[in-house]
Design a protein around this motif. Structure first.
Motif, PDB file in Angstrom:
ATOM      1  N   ASN A 221       0.831  -1.207   0.000  1.00 28.43           N
ATOM      2  CA  ASN A 221       0.000   0.000   0.000  1.00 28.43           C
ATOM      3  C   ASN A 221       0.864   1.254   0.000  1.00 28.43           C
ATOM      4  O   ASN A 221       0.586   2.236   0.699  1.00 28.43           O
TER       5      ASN A 221
ATOM      6  N   ASP B 137       2.605   4.668  -1.433  1.00 28.58           N
ATOM      7  CA  ASP B 137       2.327   5.735  -2.377  1.00 28.58           C
ATOM      8  C   ASP B 137       3.535   5.943  -3.281  1.00 28.58           C
ATOM      9  O   ASP B 137       4.617   5.386  -3.051  1.00 28.58           O
TER      10      ASP B 137
ATOM     11  N   SER C  37       1.161  15.690 -11.324  1.00 31.86           N
ATOM     12  CA  SER C  37       1.462  14.259 -11.297  1.00 31.86           C
ATOM     13  C   SER C  37       0.705  13.599 -10.154  1.00 31.86           C
ATOM     14  O   SER C  37       0.488  14.189  -9.097  1.00 31.86           O
ATOM     15  N   ASP C  38       0.316  12.354 -10.362  1.00 31.47           N
ATOM     16  CA  ASP C  38      -0.534  11.636  -9.411  1.00 31.47           C
ATOM     17  C   ASP C  38       0.341  10.935  -8.381  1.00 31.47           C
ATOM     18  O   ASP C  38       0.635   9.745  -8.483  1.00 31.47           O
ATOM     19  N   SER C  39       0.771  11.678  -7.351  1.00 24.40           N
ATOM     20  CA  SER C  39       1.677  11.105  -6.359  1.00 24.40           C
ATOM     21  C   SER C  39       0.939  10.377  -5.248  1.00 24.40           C
ATOM     22  O   SER C  39       1.564   9.752  -4.395  1.00 24.40           O
ATOM     23  N   GLY C  40      -0.385  10.436  -5.234  1.00 24.57           N
ATOM     24  CA  GLY C  40      -1.145   9.810  -4.162  1.00 24.57           C
ATOM     25  C   GLY C  40      -1.597   8.397  -4.451  1.00 24.57           C
ATOM     26  O   GLY C  40      -2.153   7.733  -3.578  1.00 24.57           O
ATOM     27  N   ARG C  41      -1.359   7.898  -5.656  1.00 22.70           N
ATOM     28  CA  ARG C  41      -1.804   6.552  -5.997  1.00 22.70           C
ATOM     29  C   ARG C  41      -1.052   5.525  -5.171  1.00 22.70           C
ATOM     30  O   ARG C  41       0.137   5.663  -4.901  1.00 22.70           O
ATOM     31  N   ARG C  42      -1.727   4.460  -4.778  1.00 25.27           N
ATOM     32  CA  ARG C  42      -1.150   3.427  -3.930  1.00 25.27           C
ATOM     33  C   ARG C  42      -0.813   2.177  -4.742  1.00 25.27           C
ATOM     34  O   ARG C  42      -1.515   1.836  -5.701  1.00 25.27           O
TER      35      ARG C  42
ATOM     36  N   TYR D 104       8.947  15.872  -9.476  1.00 24.30           N
ATOM     37  CA  TYR D 104       7.528  15.716  -9.772  1.00 24.30           C
ATOM     38  C   TYR D 104       7.025  16.952 -10.527  1.00 24.30           C
ATOM     39  O   TYR D 104       7.175  18.077 -10.050  1.00 24.30           O
TER      40      TYR D 104
ATOM     41  N   PRO E  14       5.601   8.540  -3.845  1.00 25.22           N
ATOM     42  CA  PRO E  14       6.835   9.070  -3.254  1.00 25.22           C
ATOM     43  C   PRO E  14       7.640   8.025  -2.492  1.00 25.22           C
ATOM     44  O   PRO E  14       8.874   8.035  -2.536  1.00 25.22           O
ATOM     45  N   THR E  15       6.956   7.114  -1.808  1.00 22.48           N
ATOM     46  CA  THR E  15       7.666   6.052  -1.103  1.00 22.48           C
ATOM     47  C   THR E  15       8.420   5.167  -2.077  1.00 22.48           C
ATOM     48  O   THR E  15       9.594   4.818  -1.852  1.00 22.48           O
TER      49      THR E  15
END
Length: 410
Positions: free
Chosen positions: A345, A347, A369-374, A365, A349-350
């Motif tokens: 799970n 994101d 950009s969609d950085s919140g997608r898991r 970024y 950035p991780t």
């Protein structure tokens, strides 16, 4: 469907679910040897159709995933995940099966951003349909620098195997496959009495894109992830064995009942007797994490103390709070030691922080950009950067690589 093909289909499914007996594994091996390449692909397509049924995958995405499953490199050797079925260096059909066992979990739910990729190259239609383009960056490897007590530095990835140096009565040996071993000798003798040599410290450091394994003088085993370091005495002669570290280090501590082991990392201390645990203390992460696999440890952060048992994790955040997590997926925590990126799970950035350290790249970024997608899944760290990016792009993320800068696009 013939009886043979029906049996093959059943055994392949059992193999993928790790439910084959030794006898069934032998039967599957025989059927693979007797099955033509196209027939085996037909069975794999049938498996995919069963698994994909009821999932929200468009026909285009479903076909893309199926293409991914069937893409393979026959020249690489595979190792099965199920020991009931031995690997073969010659049978190409078995290579497909080995590959699809690793890739199928990715295939099942890639539409949701879940993925798993094998060691094989991404080829054919999958690579052609991916939007990624740019230069490539090779994966990291066994790279480290050893700094001796007198300040001498030894670049281990270019040093010869064998004895590199002596520190007091301790010999430092470089072995194969990124292994550094300290072999402690006997204490010096003065006037018939044994006395320890003066305490000396060495430091082992990995760069970005490097990893290394170390055996300490007491027999404890240590693995360093990328951009990490450990400082340790060349002989454990004090009442307490103590080391200091940065980055991420995995420990397997040799038990010594009367000589406890302590790890110091920033504001955290970990006290152990004999156990297996991982400490992640990268400065760009939100907390210092100690995860226990076996045994028991005591973790101190400031005035706070927590006792850990197997399967638990303690986190020291930037506010100085020490939080106990009672149930963690330890496999995901130590996957790097097994040569995997393992995202639970996570994101974007991780994921990008891990890629940045392993491939020694900067990440930028772009606005929107969609950085919140898991993401959930596994990727072998032996892959080139482009191969990993192509998998992420199947989940709807797009990139551009400029030299050593990776740009995440809207």
């Amino acid at each position: 469907m013939t009886m043979a093909s029906s049996t093959l289909l059943r055994l392949i499914k059992g193999y993928m679910d790790h439910q084959l007996s030794e006898t069934e594994g032998a039967e599957l091996s025989r059927l693979i040897d007797e099955t033509a390449d196209e027939e085996l692909k037909k069975q794999l397509r049938s498996i995919w159709e069963d698994y994909a049924a009821g999932r929200d995958l468009s026909p285009t995405r479903s076909q893309l995933v199926l293409d991914y499953i069937l893409a393979h490199d026959r020249q690489r050797e595979g190792k099965p995940d199920n020991p009931a079925l031995p690997a073969s260096k010659t049978n190409p059909a078995r290579h497909i099966l080995m590959w699809v066992v690793a890739a199928s979990l990715f295939a099942l739910v890639v539409g949701y951003g879940v993925f798993m990729i094998s060691r094989e190259r991404i080829t054919g239609q999958v690579a052609a349909r991916s939007g990624y383009s740019g230069e490539d960056v090779s994966a990291g490897g066994n790279r480290a620098v050893l700094t001796l007590a007198g300040g001498r530095r030894i670049i281990l990835d270019s040093a010869r195997n064998g004895q590199l140096a002596s520190q007091g009565n301790t010999s430092i040996i470089k072995g194969d496959s990124g292994l550094l071993t300290y072999q402690a000798g006997s204490y010096s003798t003065q006037n018939g009495n044994s006395s320890p040599m003066p305490l000396q410290y060495n430091t082992l450091s990995t760069p970005r894109g490097g990893t290394y394994q170390l055996v300490l003088p007491d027999g404890s085993k240590v693995w360093l992830n990328a951009a990490s370091s450990i400082r340790y005495p060349t002989a454990f002669t004090a009442k307490q064995r103590q080391v200091e570290m940065t980055g991420e280090v995995y420990f397997e501590i040799a038990p010594r009942k009367n000589q406890p082991f302590k790890v110091k990392v920033n504001e955290m201390e970990v006290d152990v007797l004999g156990t297996h645990f991982d400490i992640n203390a990268y400065t760009d992460e939100s907390a210092i994490k100690t995860t226990l696999l076996t045994g028991k440890v005591k973790v101190k952060g400031g005035e706070q103390v927590r006792m850990l048992t197997a399967g638990q994790q303690v986190r020291l955040n930037r506010q100085g709070q020490l939080n106990l997590i009672r149930h963690v997926d330890v496999a995901s925590v130590v996957a790097w030691k097994r040569g995997l990126f393992y995202f639970d799970n996570a994101d974007l950035p991780t994921i990008m922080r891990q890629l940045s350290r392993w491939y020694d790249i900067a990440v930028v970024y772009k606005a929107g950009s969609d950085s919140g997608r898991r993401f959930n899944g596994q990727v072998f760290r032996s892959l080139n950067l482009s191969q990993v990016l192509k998998v992420l792009e199947l989940g709807g993320i797009h990139f551009r690589l400029e030299a050593k800068k990776l740009i995440v696009l809207p």
